[in-house]
Design a protein around this motif. Structure first.
Motif, PDB file in Angstrom:
ATOM      1  N   LEU A  49       0.835  -1.193   0.000  1.00  0.00           N
ATOM      2  CA  LEU A  49       0.000   0.000   0.000  1.00  0.00           C
ATOM      3  C   LEU A  49       0.874   1.249   0.000  1.00  0.00           C
ATOM      4  N   PRO A  50       0.313   2.379  -0.439  1.00  0.00           N
ATOM      5  CA  PRO A  50       1.120   3.614  -0.466  1.00  0.00           C
ATOM      6  C   PRO A  50       1.639   4.007   0.922  1.00  0.00           C
ATOM      7  N   GLU A  51       0.824   3.739   1.983  1.00  0.00           N
ATOM      8  CA  GLU A  51       1.269   4.116   3.326  1.00  0.00           C
ATOM      9  C   GLU A  51       2.000   2.956   4.014  1.00  0.00           C
ATOM     10  N   SER A  52       2.715   2.149   3.222  1.00  0.00           N
ATOM     11  CA  SER A  52       3.419   0.987   3.767  1.00  0.00           C
ATOM     12  C   SER A  52       4.424   1.405   4.846  1.00  0.00           C
ATOM     13  N   PHE A  53       4.580   0.524   5.858  1.00  0.00           N
ATOM     14  CA  PHE A  53       5.524   0.776   6.953  1.00  0.00           C
ATOM     15  C   PHE A  53       6.940   0.329   6.602  1.00  0.00           C
ATOM     16  N   ILE A  54       7.133  -0.356   5.490  1.00  0.00           N
ATOM     17  CA  ILE A  54       8.439  -0.906   5.153  1.00  0.00           C
ATOM     18  C   ILE A  54       9.477   0.216   5.114  1.00  0.00           C
ATOM     19  N   GLY A  55      10.580   0.009   5.830  1.00  0.00           N
ATOM     20  CA  GLY A  55      11.668   0.978   5.858  1.00  0.00           C
ATOM     21  C   GLY A  55      11.501   2.089   6.870  1.00  0.00           C
ATOM     22  N   GLU A  56      10.339   2.197   7.528  1.00  0.00           N
ATOM     23  CA  GLU A  56      10.119   3.257   8.513  1.00  0.00           C
ATOM     24  C   GLU A  56      10.837   2.920   9.825  1.00  0.00           C
ATOM     25  N   ASP A  57      11.394   3.953  10.448  1.00  0.00           N
ATOM     26  CA  ASP A  57      12.113   3.805  11.727  1.00  0.00           C
ATOM     27  C   ASP A  57      11.176   4.174  12.883  1.00  0.00           C
ATOM     28  N   TYR A  58      10.823   3.200  13.709  1.00  0.00           N
ATOM     29  CA  TYR A  58       9.941   3.423  14.862  1.00  0.00           C
ATOM     30  C   TYR A  58      10.674   3.184  16.182  1.00  0.00           C
ATOM     31  N   SER A  59      11.991   3.379  16.159  1.00  0.00           N
ATOM     32  CA  SER A  59      12.763   3.137  17.383  1.00  0.00           C
ATOM     33  C   SER A  59      12.431   4.134  18.487  1.00  0.00           C
ATOM     34  N   PHE A  60      11.821   5.273  18.137  1.00  0.00           N
ATOM     35  CA  PHE A  60      11.479   6.269  19.155  1.00  0.00           C
ATOM     36  C   PHE A  60      10.206   5.912  19.906  1.00  0.00           C
ATOM     37  N   ARG A  61       9.469   4.949  19.408  1.00  0.00           N
ATOM     38  CA  ARG A  61       8.207   4.592  20.044  1.00  0.00           C
ATOM     39  C   ARG A  61       8.461   3.798  21.338  1.00  0.00           C
ATOM     40  N   PRO A  62       7.744   4.089  22.408  1.00  0.00           N
ATOM     41  CA  PRO A  62       7.921   3.342  23.659  1.00  0.00           C
ATOM     42  C   PRO A  62       7.620   1.854  23.527  1.00  0.00           C
ATOM     43  N   TYR A  63       6.674   1.476  22.622  1.00  0.00           N
ATOM     44  CA  TYR A  63       6.361   0.051  22.525  1.00  0.00           C
ATOM     45  C   TYR A  63       7.550  -0.738  21.999  1.00  0.00           C
ATOM     46  N   PHE A  64       8.431  -0.118  21.180  1.00  0.00           N
ATOM     47  CA  PHE A  64       9.631  -0.797  20.709  1.00  0.00           C
ATOM     48  C   PHE A  64      10.656  -0.936  21.834  1.00  0.00           C
ATOM     49  N   LYS A  65      10.892   0.155  22.557  1.00  0.00           N
ATOM     50  CA  LYS A  65      11.874   0.115  23.651  1.00  0.00           C
ATOM     51  C   LYS A  65      11.436  -0.837  24.753  1.00  0.00           C
ATOM     52  N   ASP A  66      10.158  -0.812  25.111  1.00  0.00           N
ATOM     53  CA  ASP A  66       9.672  -1.689  26.185  1.00  0.00           C
ATOM     54  C   ASP A  66       9.761  -3.149  25.788  1.00  0.00           C
ATOM     55  N   ALA A  67       9.464  -3.458  24.516  1.00  0.00           N
ATOM     56  CA  ALA A  67       9.523  -4.852  24.072  1.00  0.00           C
ATOM     57  C   ALA A  67      10.956  -5.379  24.129  1.00  0.00           C
ATOM     58  N   LEU A  68      11.935  -4.570  23.679  1.00  0.00           N
ATOM     59  CA  LEU A  68      13.326  -5.018  23.751  1.00  0.00           C
ATOM     60  C   LEU A  68      13.795  -5.205  25.186  1.00  0.00           C
ATOM     61  N   ALA A  69      13.349  -4.308  26.059  1.00  0.00           N
ATOM     62  CA  ALA A  69      13.835  -4.356  27.448  1.00  0.00           C
ATOM     63  C   ALA A  69      13.065  -5.357  28.302  1.00  0.00           C
ATOM     64  N   GLN A  70      11.756  -5.466  28.102  1.00  0.00           N
ATOM     65  CA  GLN A  70      10.938  -6.256  29.016  1.00  0.00           C
ATOM     66  C   GLN A  70      10.257  -7.447  28.355  1.00  0.00           C
ATOM     67  N   GLY A  71      10.310  -7.562  27.052  1.00  0.00           N
ATOM     68  CA  GLY A  71       9.661  -8.682  26.379  1.00  0.00           C
ATOM     69  C   GLY A  71       8.345  -8.320  25.733  1.00  0.00           C
ATOM     70  N   SER A  72       7.696  -7.253  26.190  1.00  0.00           N
ATOM     71  CA  SER A  72       6.421  -6.838  25.606  1.00  0.00           C
ATOM     72  C   SER A  72       6.226  -5.350  25.870  1.00  0.00           C
ATOM     73  N   GLY A  73       5.323  -4.743  25.109  1.00  0.00           N
ATOM     74  CA  GLY A  73       5.041  -3.326  25.277  1.00  0.00           C
ATOM     75  C   GLY A  73       3.635  -3.004  24.795  1.00  0.00           C
ATOM     76  N   ALA A  74       3.145  -1.849  25.220  1.00  0.00           N
ATOM     77  CA  ALA A  74       1.815  -1.382  24.819  1.00  0.00           C
ATOM     78  C   ALA A  74       1.834   0.139  24.805  1.00  0.00           C
ATOM     79  N   PHE A  75       1.168   0.736  23.792  1.00  0.00           N
ATOM     80  CA  PHE A  75       1.231   2.185  23.659  1.00  0.00           C
ATOM     81  C   PHE A  75       0.104   2.642  22.732  1.00  0.00           C
ATOM     82  N   TYR A  76      -0.600   3.714  23.131  1.00  0.00           N
ATOM     83  CA  TYR A  76      -1.635   4.306  22.273  1.00  0.00           C
ATOM     84  C   TYR A  76      -1.094   5.600  21.686  1.00  0.00           C
ATOM     85  N   ALA A  77      -1.244   5.767  20.381  1.00  0.00           N
ATOM     86  CA  ALA A  77      -0.706   6.967  19.732  1.00  0.00           C
ATOM     87  C   ALA A  77      -1.350   7.117  18.361  1.00  0.00           C
TER      88      ALA A  77
END
Length: 582
Positions: free
Chosen positions: A115-143
């Motif tokens: 799709l035109p709004e594809s996520f492929i190649g997008e950097d989401y490392s700033f999102r808390p759900y990414f940081k929490d998953a790496l650190a704790q195994g899982s994450g949750a975030f509304y945005a």
């Protein structure tokens, strides 16, 4: 009569105000009850919607296609297979998006890859759900999505390959159907994040508004995480602007609100207009004023009739006589109550004294039993020392030392009895429990070293202070530690552990051993004076009794519970100060 006329209107107004307040209280209470019921339903619906997808990221992360794409991201075939799998999973599960992030937070596979709004190649490392998953195994975030500009709830799970390479699988859920359901209800419903910002609401005017003003630090963090990308949270007017949970909604109307805490610090808000309650209050005020006016009119008619039927002098005399009689009756009643209270206090003091005398009687019996044998042994020992005094006799020296030990034993007995009998008022102070435990363990260190058993202090995350006497509390812990050492001495694999547990209302110091324990039929008596289970002659049965009295003077108690796997747990329970006193 003119003076009475000036009183009529204030009385009517006062009655109207009181009636209106009572009607308002009842009507407002009904509104709050309905709001509470609405909150239960709203929380349940939100929970069900989220729990449907709670384990989807973790399950998807176990698929071989996802792991292959994460392990060989440059393999186009593996990436295509992962994209197809995620696309199929979205279609069957009802989720909005599913995508895979590498260890740097860059999307390497996504359900919307074509799709035109594809996520492929997008950097989401700033999102808390990414940081929490790496650190704790899982994450949750509304945005609000930075790519699609559509809001959603993100659930993430960590994926770790056999070589240790990590990745994160993320599912995005659309919670907007809940808003449509709430908008059809008669009262407003919304959900706020941990910062108090509304992200789901039946009223679109409420979206992305804080309940109260946000600090600059919070606004900076929301901007850094791009939580509500495109929404000016800082310029939004806070929703809750009044007291008593009132908020200002459409057409400047005031609504009553209720908040209920949800997971991750979320709050579910339910609100309903207070206009119906205000109308009921107005009706109640009108009825109250009317009833007061009618009552005052009837009272006025009655006074006029009484003035015509009775003479003023007779009425005054009768009133004075009744006042005198009532005063005399009250004086008699007061005197009778004072006498009864004095008798109750005397009976209570007599009962306490009787209990003290009974305790002294039991102690005196124990003293005779405990001291008679040492005295007889001293007599025989000293007689032998006299007979052997003229010649060098090592045996005489040993017997004299034995006599000295017996005398010291008698001194310890009388000292402990004195400590048990006298309850001196000692001031208390805030005492740090961890330091007291450490000092008590230091005191028993020589005893523990001699027995070959070193007590172990389990890790304490945080200490606390309680209102107690430092020296007396240390005395209690030393006694419990010595009892534990005596119980495990000579046993294979002997252990004595000390731990500190905290709850909002109390602090618990636990001394646990793996000794033989105490039989249930004996446990009820171990705190009695002179009752002991020790076979050694040094045991007087006063240590636990004194310790129980000391802890009771601090407002706490000592419990003796069986230890898992055998042994005994001595638990010292002490009340914690209230939060405002800490």
């Amino acid at each position: 009569m003119p003076g009475r006329s000036r009183i009529v209107w204030p009385v009517i107004v006062l009655a109207a105000l009181v009636s209106g307040l009572l009607a308002w209280h009842m009507a407002f209470g009904g509104l709050m009850t309905r709001l509470d019921q609405s909150l239960i339903l709203s929380r349940h619906a939100l929970t069900l919607e989220i729990e449907r997808f709670r384990y989807l990221p973790a399950v998807a992360g176990e698929d071989a296609r996802i792991r292959a794409a994460l392990q060989i991201p440059e393999d186009r075939g593996a990436i295509t297979a992962a994209n197809s799998y995620l696309e199929t999973l979205v279609q069957t599960s009802g989720a909005t998006h599913l995508y895979l992030l590498n260890h740097e937070g860059v999307t390497i596979a996504a359900s919307n890859w074509n799709l035109p709004e594809s996520f492929i190649g997008e950097d989401y490392s700033f999102r808390p759900y990414f940081k929490d998953a790496l650190a704790q195994g899982s994450g949750a975030f509304y945005a609000i999505g930075v790519t699609t500009k559509l809001p959603g709830y993100f659930l993430s799970a960590r994926v770790i390959l056999s070589d240790g390479t990590p990745g994160v699988v993320v599912v995005k859920i659309d919670l907007s159907p809940l808003q449509e359901t709430w908008s059809r209800a008669e009262q407003d419903t919304a959900v706020t994040d941990a910062d108090g910002v509304i992200f789901l609401a039946s009223d679109p005017d409420w979206l992305y508004r804080p309940l109260t003003s946000l600090s600059g630090e919070v606004l900076a963090r929301l901007d850094r995480q791009q939580t509500y990308s495109g929404a000016d949270i800082g310029a939004a007017v806070p929703l809750m602007q009044g007291a008593l949970g009132l908020i200002r909604g459409k057409n400047n109307r005031m609504s009553a609100s209720r908040l209920a805490v949800f997971g991750q610090g979320w709050q579910v808000l339910a609100a309903t207009p207070v206009v119906p309650a205000a109308g009921i209050a107005g009706l109640g005020a009108a009825l109250g004023g009317l009833v007061a006016a009618m009552g005052l009119g009837l009272a006025k008619i009655r006074r006029q009739r009484r003035a015509l039927l009775e003479l003023e002098r007779h009425q005054s005399a009768l009133l004075e006589r009744r006042v005198a009689e009532r005063t005399a009756a009250l004086n008699h009643e007061v005197e009778a109550r004072r006498k009864t209270e004095a008798e109750l206090r005397a009976a209570q003091e007599s009962l306490i004294q009787s209990e003290k005398m009974a305790a002294l009687g039991r102690m005196s019996t124990a003293i005779v039993h405990e001291i008679s044998q040492p005295l007889a042994a001293m007599e025989a020992t000293l007689l032998t020392a006299v007979m052997l005094a003229e010649a060098p006799a090592p045996e005489a020296t040993a017997r004299i030392e034995t006599a000295r030990g017996l005398v010291r034993r008698m001194q310890r007995t009388t000292k402990r009895l004195k400590s048990f009998a006298q309850k001196e008022a000692t001031a208390t102070e805030p005492v740090d429990l961890l330091s007291v435990i450490e000092e008590a363990m230091e005191v028993v260190h020589p005893r523990a070293k001699a027995a070959g058993i070193m007590p172990k202090l389990l890790p304490v995350p945080v200490s606390c202070k309680v209102q107690a006497g430092r020296v007396r509390l240390e005395q209690v812990l030393v006694n419990l530690l010595v009892n534990a050492l005596d119980a495990v001495e000579g046993r294979v694999g002997a252990q004595v552990e000390v731990s500190l547990e905290l709850s909002p209302d109390e602090a618990r110091i636990i001394v646990a051993d793996n000794g033989p324990g105490i039989a249930p039929e004996v446990r009820e008596r171990v705190a009695e004076p002179f009752f002991t289970t020790k076979s050694k002659s040094e045991g007087l049965g006063l240590g636990l009794a004194i310790s129980t009295e000391i802890i009771a003077s601090f407002g706490g108690q000592i419990d003796l519970d069986p230890h898992e796997g055998g042994g005994l747990c001595a638990i010292v329970r002490l009340p914690r100060p209230k939060p405002e006193e800490r």
